[in-house]
Design an enzyme around this catalytic site. Structure first.
Site, PDB file in Angstrom:
ATOM      1  N   PHE B 123      18.827 -75.846 -63.975  1.00 55.10           N
ATOM      2  CA  PHE B 123      19.102 -74.422 -64.176  1.00 55.10           C
ATOM      3  C   PHE B 123      20.554 -74.192 -63.784  1.00 55.10           C
ATOM      4  CE2 PHE B 123      19.273 -70.181 -62.136  1.00 55.10           C
ATOM      5  CZ  PHE B 123      18.554 -69.358 -63.002  1.00 55.10           C
ATOM      6  N   SER B 126      25.130 -70.777 -61.585  1.00 52.04           N
ATOM      7  CA  SER B 126      26.312 -70.655 -60.728  1.00 52.04           C
ATOM      8  C   SER B 126      27.544 -71.294 -61.356  1.00 52.04           C
ATOM      9  CB  SER B 126      26.056 -71.323 -59.372  1.00 52.04           C
ATOM     10  OG  SER B 126      24.936 -70.743 -58.756  1.00 52.04           O
ATOM     11  N   GLU B 127      28.667 -70.651 -61.085  1.00 55.46           N
ATOM     12  CA  GLU B 127      29.961 -71.159 -61.530  1.00 55.46           C
ATOM     13  C   GLU B 127      30.919 -71.064 -60.346  1.00 55.46           C
ATOM     14  OE1 GLU B 127      31.306 -68.996 -64.939  1.00 55.46           O
ATOM     15  OE2 GLU B 127      29.577 -69.609 -66.166  1.00 55.46           O
ATOM     16  N   ASP B 240      13.205 -64.662 -59.316  1.00 56.56           N
ATOM     17  CA  ASP B 240      12.095 -64.094 -58.533  1.00 56.56           C
ATOM     18  C   ASP B 240      11.071 -65.184 -58.238  1.00 56.56           C
ATOM     19  OD1 ASP B 240      13.128 -61.557 -58.420  1.00 56.56           O
ATOM     20  OD2 ASP B 240      11.934 -60.768 -60.094  1.00 56.56           O
ATOM     21  N   ARG B 243      12.468 -67.950 -55.923  1.00 56.74           N
ATOM     22  CA  ARG B 243      12.547 -67.591 -54.505  1.00 56.74           C
ATOM     23  C   ARG B 243      11.233 -67.839 -53.789  1.00 56.74           C
ATOM     24  NH1 ARG B 243      16.392 -62.391 -55.939  1.00 56.74           N
ATOM     25  NH2 ARG B 243      18.254 -63.708 -56.144  1.00 56.74           N
ATOM     26  N   GLU B 363      19.570 -69.837 -54.579  1.00 56.34           N
ATOM     27  CA  GLU B 363      18.698 -68.835 -55.218  1.00 56.34           C
ATOM     28  C   GLU B 363      18.836 -67.472 -54.546  1.00 56.34           C
ATOM     29  OE1 GLU B 363      15.041 -70.180 -56.780  1.00 56.34           O
ATOM     30  OE2 GLU B 363      15.652 -72.277 -56.718  1.00 56.34           O
ATOM     31  N   GLY B 364      20.068 -67.169 -54.179  1.00 59.58           N
ATOM     32  CA  GLY B 364      20.370 -65.911 -53.511  1.00 59.58           C
ATOM     33  C   GLY B 364      20.459 -66.114 -52.019  1.00 59.58           C
ATOM     34  N   SER B 366      20.789 -65.231 -47.973  1.00 59.41           N
ATOM     35  CA  SER B 366      20.005 -64.277 -47.182  1.00 59.41           C
ATOM     36  C   SER B 366      20.584 -62.868 -47.311  1.00 59.41           C
ATOM     37  CB  SER B 366      19.974 -64.710 -45.713  1.00 59.41           C
ATOM     38  OG  SER B 366      19.115 -65.819 -45.562  1.00 59.41           O
TER      39      SER B 366
HETATM   40  C1  LIG Z   1      22.787 -77.740 -52.724  1.00 57.16           C
HETATM   41  C2  LIG Z   1      22.935 -76.606 -53.679  1.00 57.16           C
HETATM   42  C3  LIG Z   1      22.137 -76.534 -54.805  1.00 57.16           C
HETATM   43  C4  LIG Z   1      22.297 -75.488 -55.715  1.00 57.16           C
HETATM   44  N1  LIG Z   1      21.546 -75.479 -56.866  1.00 57.16           N
HETATM   45  C5  LIG Z   1      21.842 -74.566 -57.830  1.00 57.16           C
HETATM   46  C6  LIG Z   1      21.209 -74.644 -59.111  1.00 57.16           C
HETATM   47  O1  LIG Z   1      20.363 -75.516 -59.369  1.00 57.16           O
HETATM   48  N2  LIG Z   1      21.579 -73.751 -60.060  1.00 57.16           N
HETATM   49  C7  LIG Z   1      22.510 -72.784 -59.822  1.00 57.16           C
HETATM   50  O2  LIG Z   1      22.813 -72.023 -60.715  1.00 57.16           O
HETATM   51  N3  LIG Z   1      23.101 -72.681 -58.605  1.00 57.16           N
HETATM   52  C8  LIG Z   1      22.789 -73.553 -57.616  1.00 57.16           C
HETATM   53  N4  LIG Z   1      23.418 -73.472 -56.396  1.00 57.16           N
HETATM   54  C9  LIG Z   1      24.397 -72.425 -56.180  1.00 57.16           C
HETATM   55  C10 LIG Z   1      23.907 -71.354 -55.196  1.00 57.16           C
HETATM   56  O3  LIG Z   1      22.932 -70.560 -55.792  1.00 57.16           O
HETATM   57  C11 LIG Z   1      25.119 -70.568 -54.722  1.00 57.16           C
HETATM   58  O4  LIG Z   1      25.862 -71.422 -53.890  1.00 57.16           O
HETATM   59  C12 LIG Z   1      24.733 -69.301 -54.008  1.00 57.16           C
HETATM   60  O5  LIG Z   1      24.196 -68.367 -54.892  1.00 57.16           O
HETATM   61  C13 LIG Z   1      25.913 -68.675 -53.287  1.00 57.16           C
HETATM   62  O6  LIG Z   1      27.000 -68.550 -54.130  1.00 57.16           O
HETATM   63  P1  LIG Z   1      28.451 -69.063 -53.677  1.00 57.16           P
HETATM   64  O7  LIG Z   1      28.264 -70.454 -53.177  1.00 57.16           O
HETATM   65  O8  LIG Z   1      29.389 -68.852 -54.763  1.00 57.16           O
HETATM   66  O9  LIG Z   1      28.795 -68.173 -52.432  1.00 57.16           O
HETATM   67  P2  LIG Z   1      29.496 -66.711 -52.487  1.00 57.16           P
HETATM   68  O10 LIG Z   1      28.823 -65.884 -53.475  1.00 57.16           O
HETATM   69  O11 LIG Z   1      30.946 -66.913 -52.579  1.00 57.16           O
HETATM   70  O12 LIG Z   1      29.124 -66.172 -51.057  1.00 57.16           O
HETATM   71  C14 LIG Z   1      29.881 -66.447 -49.854  1.00 57.16           C
HETATM   72  C15 LIG Z   1      29.317 -65.595 -48.745  1.00 57.16           C
HETATM   73  O13 LIG Z   1      29.517 -64.201 -49.048  1.00 57.16           O
HETATM   74  C16 LIG Z   1      28.310 -63.509 -49.006  1.00 57.16           C
HETATM   75  N5  LIG Z   1      28.290 -62.468 -50.025  1.00 57.16           N
HETATM   76  C17 LIG Z   1      28.692 -62.588 -51.313  1.00 57.16           C
HETATM   77  N6  LIG Z   1      28.523 -61.420 -51.943  1.00 57.16           N
HETATM   78  C18 LIG Z   1      28.002 -60.557 -51.058  1.00 57.16           C
HETATM   79  C19 LIG Z   1      27.596 -59.194 -51.098  1.00 57.16           C
HETATM   80  N7  LIG Z   1      27.660 -58.477 -52.212  1.00 57.16           N
HETATM   81  N8  LIG Z   1      27.107 -58.633 -49.958  1.00 57.16           N
HETATM   82  C20 LIG Z   1      27.012 -59.352 -48.818  1.00 57.16           C
HETATM   83  N9  LIG Z   1      27.370 -60.636 -48.729  1.00 57.16           N
HETATM   84  C21 LIG Z   1      27.854 -61.235 -49.830  1.00 57.16           C
HETATM   85  C22 LIG Z   1      27.254 -64.537 -49.244  1.00 57.16           C
HETATM   86  O14 LIG Z   1      25.993 -64.161 -48.730  1.00 57.16           O
HETATM   87  C23 LIG Z   1      27.834 -65.737 -48.527  1.00 57.16           C
HETATM   88  O15 LIG Z   1      27.512 -65.656 -47.163  1.00 57.16           O
HETATM   89  C24 LIG Z   1      23.248 -74.484 -55.460  1.00 57.16           C
HETATM   90  C25 LIG Z   1      24.033 -74.558 -54.316  1.00 57.16           C
HETATM   91  C26 LIG Z   1      23.909 -75.588 -53.447  1.00 57.16           C
HETATM   92  C27 LIG Z   1      24.798 -75.652 -52.251  1.00 57.16           C
END
Ligand SMILES: Cc1cc2nc3c(=O)[nH]c(=O)nc-3n(C[C@H](O)[C@H](O)[C@H](O)COP(=O)(O)OP(=O)(O)OC[C@H]3O[C@@H](n4cnc5c(N)ncnc54)[C@H](O)[C@@H]3O)c2cc1C
Ligand SMILES: Cc1cc2nc3c(=O)[nH]c(=O)nc-3n(C[C@H](O)[C@H](O)[C@H](O)COP(=O)(O)OP(=O)(O)OC[C@H]3O[C@@H](n4cnc5c(N)ncnc54)[C@H](O)[C@@H]3O)c2cc1C
Lengths: 259, 382
Positions: B123, B126-127, B240, B243, B363-364, B366
């Protein structure tokens, strides 16, 4: 080829057995019940025979109270085609001979070419039912088997049974009774599909009357159960190596009487 | 309110527990150390039906339900967080949306092999610039006759290297923002679909987390899930369900670390008694047990709502939030109960502690779960 597998439901191996208020029985509260592990080898072998021959039917049969249905359902989930439950209070006090007679009556009705059992049930370790069944049916019996191979025509089975230091090989005409030893195979896990499909398979309840059974008193009855005395704690021998070795040899000889 | 599992659910849980304990737990430390994908055990999980638990049988699945899925997933996670990640992505993030939004022809090609465990799915939402802010999709798909031409970069895709199919989200109409996002199933081996990198991680080290790059990658329009512009809706609906799975993974990690802690507290002696006799250790164990049960109940509730077809977005967010926070707290305390030995790789709690962290992030995060919950609390819609 039709194969019957006789299984017994027993307490999980991890159970801490406690004696109940009635000293002739164990306390069954909180016990997890499982298919006796040797019987699982028997089920697995029956399924493999069917799969190898590309056809046939595997029927699990068990005697016991209502909860035994769970054990039969596990067998169905593993792949048995249907099950028979000897479920009647008339058998509440059944000893091994009464059990064997009831099972023999079912075997006669079903007329399989092969009857597979575990080498013994892990609860009371009697190991009697399979041999008694063979005797009652007048079928040959090989126990503690490690290998089996049925000939193409389904007329005979070659078995290798475990003996001290090696294997003893027998040819038996079918129908026959075989009991499974650990090492015969590695039982499969039920697949999720197997589990989901188990409810759709038949479990036939058999009452004593269905077998034309006249209640028969057991010839064996439990007088009392006694818990094992608690194991004395381990001991770490003190002192330098020569002293400790001397003490070890002394206690093995005089206390444990092991040497 | 009934909390009893059905006989089938109990049998599935028992099977998963035994398989996890005998086949997965013995390899968990090694695959973690080596960061090696566990092909052998994942294949067996497929054969057992654990890779498409709630997908109906005609589509290669096991025909069970979400409750059975979370019970089984918890057991797998109790033994190994990496296996749980692989299983949850294939079940929740790939099979679930392809079943729900796919046509029969798509289910036949893209769902059946993944649900039956013959192939893995991934899936890719994320980018680099779209994590929490998943709407900010930069990957672009431009229609060209019967194809989309896909260009862009996906970050952190679980199963990304091993997957035969990846559900890729991309912008088909930038002007429409998140209403211009579309979901495409991209097959491994398609020209222009590259996997340049897998990450070296803190935890779930045996699951592959890959970067995917698309360079003029031509994807047939027949691979589009739902309509053009429906992608973001599909992503949210899928998350959903995902999670609930991550909540189960978190409960399993917590429960595994807790079991080791109880055993250790019975054995380890200090000041002449088992450490479990010290009130402060008891306190930790009591808090662990209570939080784990709470997290499990929230998870089962969310799973039950999903099975009944009732709204469960908020319930899923609460389960994921509480279970992930519980997993982090419980595994931290599990290390504490083990004292210096908890800090050492020979004791499994060290791995549970590292594995737990991801449950608060993917998956979002906390924080994002709290946004979802707060929106519901303040009178949003579900
Ligand atoms: C091991 C691993 C497996 C993964 N697998 C997948 C996968 O299979 N498919 C996929 O699509 N993605 C995947 N991900 C990506 C993952 O879902 C994202 O890393 C995650 O959603 C957080 O995004 P980010 O890393 O860009 O952090 P950011 O969005 O940059 O967040 C950084 C910090 O800011 C906080 N933050 C950001 N926006 C807000 C807000 N509006 N209010 C309050 N706090 C905020 C966050 O909570 C976090 O603490 C994976 C990640 C990892 C590490
Ligand atoms: C990386 C590392 C480096 C180290 N470096 C050194 C060093 O250089 N020199 C050195 O001498 N040692 C060193 N240590 C050892 C370290 O100091 C001990 O691990 C620490 O004191 C805890 O002891 P323990 O591991 O035996 O845990 P235990 O004493 O067995 O404690 C286990 C758990 O029980 C709790 N507990 C124990 N007794 C009680 C009580 N009475 N009441 C309430 N709770 C209790 C503890 O808090 C802990 O949660 C090191 C350890 C590590 C991991």
């Amino acid at each position: 080829m039709k194969i019957l597998v006789a299984v017994k439901q027993v307490p999980d191996t991890a159970t801490q057995v406690k004696i109940s208020a009635d000293p002739r029985a164990i306390d069954t509260t909180g016990i997890t019940w499982i298919v006796s592990p040797y019987d699982e080898f028997a089920v697995e072998e029956a399924l493999r025979i069917k799969e190898k021959r590309g056809q046939g039917e595997v029927v699990a049969v068990s005697l016991g109270p209502e909860r035994v249905k769970e054990a039969l359902r596990s067998c169905l989930a593993m792949g048995c085609d249907r099950a028979i439950h000897l479920n009647d209070p008339a058998w509440n006090d059944a000893d091994t001979l009464v059990t064997s007679k009831a099972l023999a009556a079912v075997v006669k009705q079903e007329a399989p070419q092969l009857l597979l059992c575990g080498r013994q049930a892990i609860d009371d370790d009697m190991g009697a039912v399979a041999a008694q069944l063979a005797e009652l049916l007048g079928w040959p019996c090989a126990s503690w088997i490690m290998e089996e191979a049925i000939d193409g025509d389904g007329k005979t089975v070659r078995t290798a049974r475990q003996v001290e230091g090696g294997l003893e090989v027998f040819d038996l005409p079918l129908p026959a009774v075989l009991t499974a030893q650990k090492g015969l195979n590695e039982p499969r896990y039920p697949t999720l599909r197997g589990i989901m499909g188990a409810k759709k398979k038949e479990i036939r309840d058999v009452k004593a009357a269905d077998l034309g059974w006249a209640p028969e008193p057991p010839q064996l009855s439990v007088v009392t159960l006694e818990a094992l005395p608690p194991r004395p704690p381990g001991r770490i021998l003190q002192g330098d190596v020569p002293t400790a070795v001397k003490e070890l040899v002394r206690s093995l000889r005089e206390e444990a009487k092991a040497i | 309110m009934k909390l009893d599992a059905t006989e089938e659910q109990q049998m599935i849980q028992a099977m998963a527990r035994e398989f996890a304990e005998t086949a997965i737990r013995p390899v968990a430390a090694e695959i973690d150390r080596e960061g090696r994908f566990p092909h052998e055990t994942v294949k067996r999980m497929g054969e057992l039906g654990l890779m498409g638990v709630a997908i109906p049988e005609p589509w290669g699945g096991s025909g069970a339900d979400t409750v059975a899925y979370v019970l089984a997933l918890e057991e797998i996670a109790k033994a190994c967080g990496s296996h749980a990640a692989i299983m949850s992505v294939n079940n929740s993030l790939y099979c679930d949306p392809v079943y729900k939004f796919g046509t029969d022809a798509q289910r036949e090609r893209f769902l059946r092999p993944a649900a039956a465990g013959h192939a893995l799915g991934g899936f890719a939402l994320s980018e680099p610039q779209a994590g929490s802010d998943a709407r900010n999709q930069q990957t672009l798909a431009v229609r060209d006759g019967g194809h989309y031409v896909l260009n862009g970069r996906k970050q952190f895709v679980t199963n990304g290297r091993e997957a035969a199919f990846v559900l890729v989200f991309c912008a088909t109409d930038r002007a429409k923002a998140h209403r211009g996002i579309t979901a495409l199933v991209v097959e491994k081996g398609t020209t222009g679909f590259l996997v340049p990198k897998t990450e070296d991680k803190l935890g779930i080290r045996a699951s592959d987390t890959a970067e995917l790059v698309f360079e003029d990658c031509r994807v047939p329009t027949a691979n589009r899930l739902g309509e053009e512009g429906m992608g973001f809706k599909i992503a949210l609906a899928t998350l959903d369900g995902g999670r609930v799975g991550i909540a189960a993974q978190a409960v399993g990690l917590a429960a595994g670390a807790f079991e080791r802690s109880v055993a250790y507290a019975r054995e380890r002696k200090s000041f002449g008694v088992a450490i479990g006799q010290h009130q402060m250790v008891q306190w930790m164990l009591a808090d662990m047990a209570t939080a784990i049960d709470g997290a499990r109940l929230l998870t089962l509730r969310a799973a039950g709502l999903k099975d009944k077809g009732r709204p469960y977005t908020t319930a899923a967010a609460m389960a994921k939030l509480f279970a992930a926070e519980t997993a982090m707290k419980v595994t931290t305390d599990a290390v504490q109960v083990h004292g210096g030995y908890g800090f050492i790789k020979d004791y499994e709690v060290e791995r549970y502690f590292r594995d737990a962290k991801i449950t608060q992030i993917y998956e979002g995060t906390s924080q994002i779960q709290k946004l979802v919950i707060a929106r519901a609390v303040l009178g949003g819609t579900e």
